[in-house]
Design a protein around this motif. Sequence first.
Motif, PDB file in Angstrom:
ATOM      1  N   GLY A  37       0.810  -1.130   0.070  1.00 53.47           N
ATOM      2  CA  GLY A  37      -0.007   0.080  -0.072  1.00 53.47           C
ATOM      3  C   GLY A  37       0.833   1.351  -0.039  1.00 53.47           C
ATOM      4  N   SER A  38       0.288   2.352  -0.428  1.00 50.58           N
ATOM      5  CA  SER A  38       0.984   3.506  -0.500  1.00 50.58           C
ATOM      6  C   SER A  38       1.587   3.854   0.734  1.00 50.58           C
ATOM      7  N   GLU A  39       0.739   4.020   1.840  1.00 52.17           N
ATOM      8  CA  GLU A  39       1.139   4.608   3.132  1.00 52.17           C
ATOM      9  C   GLU A  39       2.468   3.797   3.723  1.00 52.17           C
ATOM     10  N   ASN A  40       2.181   2.609   3.621  1.00 53.63           N
ATOM     11  CA  ASN A  40       3.292   1.686   4.191  1.00 53.63           C
ATOM     12  C   ASN A  40       4.611   1.743   3.429  1.00 53.63           C
ATOM     13  N   ALA A  41       4.537   1.898   2.011  1.00 52.13           N
ATOM     14  CA  ALA A  41       5.535   1.986   1.156  1.00 52.13           C
ATOM     15  C   ALA A  41       6.207   3.372   1.466  1.00 52.13           C
ATOM     16  N   PHE A  42       5.407   4.443   1.845  1.00 53.86           N
ATOM     17  CA  PHE A  42       5.956   5.887   2.067  1.00 53.86           C
ATOM     18  C   PHE A  42       6.700   5.937   3.618  1.00 53.86           C
ATOM     19  N   LEU A  43       6.283   5.376   4.563  1.00 52.41           N
ATOM     20  CA  LEU A  43       6.909   5.064   5.758  1.00 52.41           C
ATOM     21  C   LEU A  43       8.044   4.492   5.582  1.00 52.41           C
ATOM     22  N   ALA A  44       8.137   3.547   4.692  1.00 50.70           N
ATOM     23  CA  ALA A  44       9.652   2.947   4.750  1.00 50.70           C
ATOM     24  C   ALA A  44      10.523   3.826   3.957  1.00 50.70           C
ATOM     25  N   LEU A  45      10.047   4.385   2.892  1.00 49.05           N
ATOM     26  CA  LEU A  45      10.823   5.232   2.191  1.00 49.05           C
ATOM     27  C   LEU A  45      11.396   6.557   2.945  1.00 49.05           C
ATOM     28  N   ARG A  46      10.546   6.639   4.056  1.00 44.70           N
ATOM     29  CA  ARG A  46      10.880   7.793   5.093  1.00 44.70           C
ATOM     30  C   ARG A  46      11.936   7.594   5.967  1.00 44.70           C
ATOM     31  N   GLU A  47      11.985   6.015   6.201  1.00 44.61           N
ATOM     32  CA  GLU A  47      13.221   5.512   7.040  1.00 44.61           C
ATOM     33  C   GLU A  47      14.642   5.915   6.389  1.00 44.61           C
ATOM     34  N   ILE A  48      14.657   5.807   4.841  1.00 48.32           N
ATOM     35  CA  ILE A  48      15.766   5.811   4.066  1.00 48.32           C
ATOM     36  C   ILE A  48      15.725   7.328   3.698  1.00 48.32           C
ATOM     37  N   ASP A  49      14.780   8.240   3.771  1.00 48.85           N
ATOM     38  CA  ASP A  49      15.051   9.464   3.323  1.00 48.85           C
ATOM     39  C   ASP A  49      13.968  10.111   3.887  1.00 48.85           C
ATOM     40  N   PRO A  50      14.202  11.006   5.193  1.00 50.31           N
ATOM     41  CA  PRO A  50      13.597  11.503   5.892  1.00 50.31           C
ATOM     42  C   PRO A  50      12.759  12.801   5.030  1.00 50.31           C
ATOM     43  N   GLY A  51      13.044  13.155   3.773  1.00 46.66           N
ATOM     44  CA  GLY A  51      12.926  14.332   3.137  1.00 46.66           C
ATOM     45  C   GLY A  51      11.728  13.868   2.175  1.00 46.66           C
ATOM     46  N   ALA A  52      11.310  12.510   2.271  1.00 49.42           N
ATOM     47  CA  ALA A  52      10.377  12.116   1.344  1.00 49.42           C
ATOM     48  C   ALA A  52       9.042  12.856   1.445  1.00 49.42           C
ATOM     49  N   CYS A  53       8.427  13.309   0.443  1.00 49.21           N
ATOM     50  CA  CYS A  53       7.381  14.431   0.563  1.00 49.21           C
ATOM     51  C   CYS A  53       6.084  14.039  -0.052  1.00 49.21           C
ATOM     52  N   ILE A  54       4.997  14.619   0.012  1.00 50.25           N
ATOM     53  CA  ILE A  54       3.580  14.640  -0.364  1.00 50.25           C
ATOM     54  C   ILE A  54       3.662  14.069  -1.949  1.00 50.25           C
ATOM     55  N   ASN A  55       4.377  14.748  -2.717  1.00 47.07           N
ATOM     56  CA  ASN A  55       4.477  14.329  -4.090  1.00 47.07           C
ATOM     57  C   ASN A  55       4.675  12.654  -4.163  1.00 47.07           C
ATOM     58  N   GLU A  56       5.722  12.257  -3.379  1.00 48.43           N
ATOM     59  CA  GLU A  56       6.233  10.723  -3.555  1.00 48.43           C
ATOM     60  C   GLU A  56       4.822  10.057  -2.854  1.00 48.43           C
ATOM     61  N   LEU A  57       4.376  10.464  -1.930  1.00 46.32           N
ATOM     62  CA  LEU A  57       3.291   9.785  -1.384  1.00 46.32           C
ATOM     63  C   LEU A  57       1.939   9.529  -2.292  1.00 46.32           C
ATOM     64  N   MET A  58       1.612  10.571  -3.116  1.00 48.14           N
ATOM     65  CA  MET A  58       0.591  10.911  -4.118  1.00 48.14           C
ATOM     66  C   MET A  58       0.993   9.941  -5.243  1.00 48.14           C
ATOM     67  N   ALA A  59       2.484   9.787  -5.792  1.00 48.17           N
ATOM     68  CA  ALA A  59       2.914   9.091  -6.769  1.00 48.17           C
ATOM     69  C   ALA A  59       2.702   7.516  -6.475  1.00 48.17           C
ATOM     70  N   LEU A  60       2.911   7.189  -5.329  1.00 49.30           N
ATOM     71  CA  LEU A  60       2.831   5.832  -4.782  1.00 49.30           C
ATOM     72  C   LEU A  60       1.461   5.616  -4.856  1.00 49.30           C
ATOM     73  N   GLU A  61       0.267   6.159  -4.233  1.00 52.31           N
ATOM     74  CA  GLU A  61      -1.048   6.105  -4.333  1.00 52.31           C
ATOM     75  C   GLU A  61      -1.443   5.980  -5.772  1.00 52.31           C
ATOM     76  N   GLY A  62      -1.297   6.705  -6.577  1.00 47.04           N
ATOM     77  CA  GLY A  62      -1.446   6.651  -8.062  1.00 47.04           C
ATOM     78  C   GLY A  62      -1.017   5.208  -8.822  1.00 47.04           C
ATOM     79  N   ALA A  63       0.199   4.986  -8.394  1.00 43.45           N
ATOM     80  CA  ALA A  63       0.502   3.678  -8.843  1.00 43.45           C
ATOM     81  C   ALA A  63       0.031   2.495  -8.231  1.00 43.45           C
ATOM     82  N   VAL A  64      -0.506   2.629  -7.021  1.00 40.84           N
ATOM     83  CA  VAL A  64      -1.135   1.495  -6.541  1.00 40.84           C
ATOM     84  C   VAL A  64      -2.619   1.257  -7.436  1.00 40.84           C
ATOM     85  N   GLN A  65      -3.210   2.474  -7.710  1.00 40.20           N
ATOM     86  CA  GLN A  65      -4.254   2.554  -8.509  1.00 40.20           C
ATOM     87  C   GLN A  65      -4.215   2.545  -9.981  1.00 40.20           C
TER      88      GLN A  65
END
Length: 92
Positions: A37-65
Motif C-alpha cells: 500500500g502507498s502509506e506503508n511504502a511511504f513510511l519505509a521510504l521515509r526511513e531511508i529518506d526523511p525528506g520524502a514528500c507529499i509528491n512521492e506519497l501521491m505518486a505511490l498511491e497513483g501507482a497502486v491505483q
Amino acid sequence: MTMNNDDLSLLPNIGEVLKDRLIEIGIKTAADLRKAGSENAFLALREIDPGACINELMALEGAVQNIRWHHLDETKKHELKEFLRLVSLNKK
C-alpha cells in the motif's frame, strides 16, 4: 533488462529513481507495492529518506491505483495530506 507486467517501472508515476528506492526498501514488484500500500511504502521510504514528500506519497498511491497521481480523487488527496501531517507530527 527484461520487463514483465509486474515491473515497477511500468506503473504510472514510477521513474527510475523511485523504482530504485522502492527496491532498496524491499518492494521489488508492482504486486509488492500493491500489497504494501502507498502509506506503508511511504513510511519505509521515509526511513531511508526523511525528506520524502507529499509528491512521492501521491505518486505511490497513483501507482497502486494504476493512474497518474494528478487523477487521484480529491478525497484521496485530502486523506494522503492528512496522513502526511500526522506522520510529520509523530516525528517531532
